[in-house]
Design an enzyme around this catalytic site. Structure first.
Site, PDB file in Angstrom:
ATOM      1  N   ARG A  33      68.114  72.543  73.478  1.00  0.00           N
ATOM      2  CA  ARG A  33      66.900  72.879  74.225  1.00  0.00           C
ATOM      3  C   ARG A  33      67.102  72.708  75.727  1.00  0.00           C
ATOM      4  NH1 ARG A  33      62.854  70.215  69.647  1.00  0.00           N
ATOM      5  NH2 ARG A  33      62.880  72.074  68.319  1.00  0.00           N
ATOM      6  N   TYR A  48      64.371  81.273  70.884  1.00  0.00           N
ATOM      7  CA  TYR A  48      65.165  80.415  69.996  1.00  0.00           C
ATOM      8  C   TYR A  48      65.187  78.960  70.439  1.00  0.00           C
ATOM      9  CZ  TYR A  48      69.326  81.578  72.982  1.00  0.00           C
ATOM     10  OH  TYR A  48      70.224  81.771  73.988  1.00  0.00           O
ATOM     11  N   GLU A  49      65.732  78.126  69.553  1.00  0.00           N
ATOM     12  CA  GLU A  49      65.702  76.662  69.682  1.00  0.00           C
ATOM     13  C   GLU A  49      64.262  76.131  69.721  1.00  0.00           C
ATOM     14  OE1 GLU A  49      68.292  75.430  68.938  1.00  0.00           O
ATOM     15  OE2 GLU A  49      69.605  77.106  69.356  1.00  0.00           O
ATOM     16  N   GLY A  50      63.397  76.764  68.945  1.00  0.00           N
ATOM     17  CA  GLY A  50      61.983  76.418  68.934  1.00  0.00           C
ATOM     18  C   GLY A  50      61.264  77.268  69.962  1.00  0.00           C
ATOM     19  N   GLN A  74      57.451  74.316  71.558  1.00  0.00           N
ATOM     20  CA  GLN A  74      57.717  73.306  72.588  1.00  0.00           C
ATOM     21  C   GLN A  74      56.410  72.762  73.170  1.00  0.00           C
ATOM     22  OE1 GLN A  74      60.861  72.380  72.893  1.00  0.00           O
ATOM     23  NE2 GLN A  74      61.443  74.024  71.505  1.00  0.00           N
TER      24      GLN A  74
END
Length: 601
Positions: A301, A445-447, A452
């Site tokens: 992140r 991506y990555e949440g 977030q």
């Protein structure tokens, strides 16, 4: 053809003049002897590698993309990628901030983070290959067994092998509690050995020809695992099994079955992965795989925020150069380039607004990213337990902001850059439209950035009644107390002080609403994160302006400092004020979103 100049002057300003990172790092035993000259020299060489080796491959890599041989399941990366990676390994760049015990150079994480900003600005698609490897290194370093560390960490440290994180499945992305990949114990094999079966998608750098082995970190379920996220375990699944002497053994049945046809980052192989009884070893404790994977996910992140920071910088640089050269119309206040048939478009106020937006987002993002990297160094290695805990809390608070705020800003900035180019920005040859396409994935991506935002408001703020937010707030209060009587700082300190006060009331109000109706968090969180992002940016812009004004007052004529003050002034006048509308929309409540069945029928 786009170009890229490493922003070393601004990096050095943040590192040494604003944050004084050497003082913080020298308090950590393994960095006690580090000095500014050494750090600067490393970053200067890193900038050369980024601009001279990987940047020239960015446009061609986007055009060529990756190719999958469906018979062999092997992927060929764009021309030059493999050779550039070999130079990266030969230069020792993979080992920059890794543990010397496994062959690393032992430099602080902040050095790696600055280097990776430059790599991302030069070529995000290429940079994702070694970037994910570093995340795999971190997860194994924190949770791997002694045997796993001995076998895999030296290879990941040197860059000889690369790594991935295999989370997403066709039916589930962020909601990992739904994943179905299975892990079954292997009878007669050493304890902790399993056969992994399942399908993963969207695996960045999941298959390629740049390294002889790929170390996949795979989430899967044990046979007796509880349902949901509490029943997930983490496994190390190499592309090739490793013999006792460290040599490569048999091909493990973990195959790339397809490559995604994507909007951007064409040079990175986003793979569909099938595991058909692939041999893997357990990382960490059974059913606690998310705890181990979160080491990699949190690193990722911060890394994704860094990706958009790099794109923001390079898009700004190219748009600025174009705006100075492109002749179009005359200034409304009269000709500025009287020897030319038209004025360069940089004379037009709205063009300057777009350029300054990108510049401010780059410089604010750089300050926040470097600060977080130093806090992470302190959280991991500082000898004082309280300093470690405080630093860890601040990093946890700021990580979702780095990921979401910088990537939202990066997409806006690259769009502004394309607009500056006009019609020429919409065609491939100028390179700027690629920055827009590449930047768009970083918000997903990555949440996703909504995830977030939920993490920030729900877990990092409301879950502990704002304790961590107040911890960071004390730094803001200290700056306000220090500079509050300085008239030259009023235009920067006063808005910061007002928002800091409003933030307490704003958070409390959302918290009370959420206590009565949890959906209020979902309705307010995205706006809340942007307000929090501006609070952090305002703090760092005020600090940067303070340093710059003091340099100017001392007689320093370096135009860098005047430019910094002007950028800070623009930020507070043109970008920061959106906090007012964001707080208003967040306070409007969730009913106007959920009581809409007729509208969405």
């Amino acid at each position: 053809m786009p170009s890229y100049t490493p922003p070393l002057r601004d990096m050095q300003f943040v590192l040494h003049e604003v944050l004084n990172v050497i003082e913080d790092l020298n308090a950590i035993p393994q960095h006690a002897d580090l000095d500014a000259d050494t750090l600067n020299a490393v970053l200067e060489e890193g900038g050369k590698f980024a601009s001279e080796v990987t940047q020239p491959l960015n446009l061609s890599g986007d055009s060529e993309g990756c190719t999958l041989d469906k018979t062999t399941h092997e992927v060929t990366t764009p021309k030059g990628f493999k050779e550039a990676y070999a130079q990266y390994v030969e230069g020792g760049w993979a080992a920059l901030s890794c543990d010397p015990e496994y062959g690393g150079q032992g430099l602080p994480f902040v050095a790696n983070q600055c280097f990776y900003e430059m790599l991302n600005g030069a070529n995000q698609a290429w940079t994702m290959y070694p970037g994910l490897s570093h995340g795999a290194y971190e997860a194994l370093h924190a949770h791997g067994t002694d045997e796993q560390k001995k076998t895999f960490l030296p290879k990941l440290t040197s860059g000889e092998w690369t790594g991935t994180m295999c989370l997403t499945e066709p039916h589930c992305g962020t909601d990992l509690g739904l994943l179905r990949t299975k892990a079954e114990p292997v009878a007669g094999a050493p304890e902790g050995t399993y056969k992994i079966t399942g399908n993963k998608i969207f695996i960045s750098a999941g298959e390629h020809d740049m390294a002889p082995n790929i170390v996949h970190l795979v989430l899967a379920r044990l046979p007796d695992a509880p349902k949901g996220s509490k029943g997930i375990s983490l496994f190390l699944v190499p592309k090739f099994l490793v013999n006792a002497d460290g040599s490569l053994g048999a091909r493990n049945p973990v195959f790339c079955t397809g490559l995604e046809h994507k909007m951007g980052i064409h040079g990175n192989a986003t793979a569909q992965i099938a595991l058909d009884g692939a041999v893997g070893t357990l990382v960490g404790e059974p059913n606690k795989g998310l705890q181990a994977m979160f080491v990699m996910m949190n690193a990722a992140r911060l890394g994704v925020g860094n990706q958009s920071l790099g794109l923001t910088e390079v898009a700004y640089q190219n748009a600025l150069a174009y705006a100075k050269e492109r002749l179009q119309m005359r200034s409304l206040s009269g000709p500025k380039a009287k020897d030319q048939p038209a004025d360069p478009i940089i004379v037009h106020p709205d063009v300057r607004k777009m350029l300054l937006t990108a510049k401010a987002y780059a410089e604010g993002g750089r300050a926040m990213s470097i600060y977080c990297a130093v806090m992470l160094d302190k959280a991991l290695h500082h000898p004082d337990e309280k300093v470690r805990k405080d630093s860890e809390d601040v990093v946890a608070l700021l990580t979702p902001i780095v990921k979401a705020f910088i990537t939202d800003n990066g997409f806006a900035a690259t769009n502004h850059a394309m607009q500056v180019f006009g019609g020429h920005g919409y065609i491939h040859e100028t390179g700027v439209e690629q920055y827009v396409r590449d930047a768009r994935i970083n918000m997903i991506y990555e949440g996703t950035n909504t995830v977030q935002s939920l993490d920030l408001l729900g877990r990092k703020v409301l879950a502990n009644q704002g304790a961590t937010l107040r911890k960071f707030g004390k730094q803001i209060e200290a700056l306000i107390a220090e500079e509050g009587v300085n008239e030259k700082m009023a235009e920067f300190i006063n808005p910061l002080a007002v928002l800091a006060d409003q933030m307490t009331k704003f958070t409390t109000e959302i918290g009370f609403k959420a206590f009565a109706n949890p959906d209020e968090v979902g309705g307010a969180s995205v706006d809340y994160l942007r307000v929090a992002g501006h609070l952090v940016f305002a703090y760092f812009f005020a600090r940067m302006a303070s340093v710059a004004l003091k340099k100017i007052a001392s007689g320093d004529t370096d135009p860098f400092y005047l430019a910094k003050v002007q950028t800070a002034r623009f930020y507070f006048a043109r970008l920061f004020p959106e906090t007012a509308s964001l707080m208003r929309t967040a306070r409007s409540g969730v009913a106007n979103l959920l009581d809409t069945d007729a509208a969405l029928a």
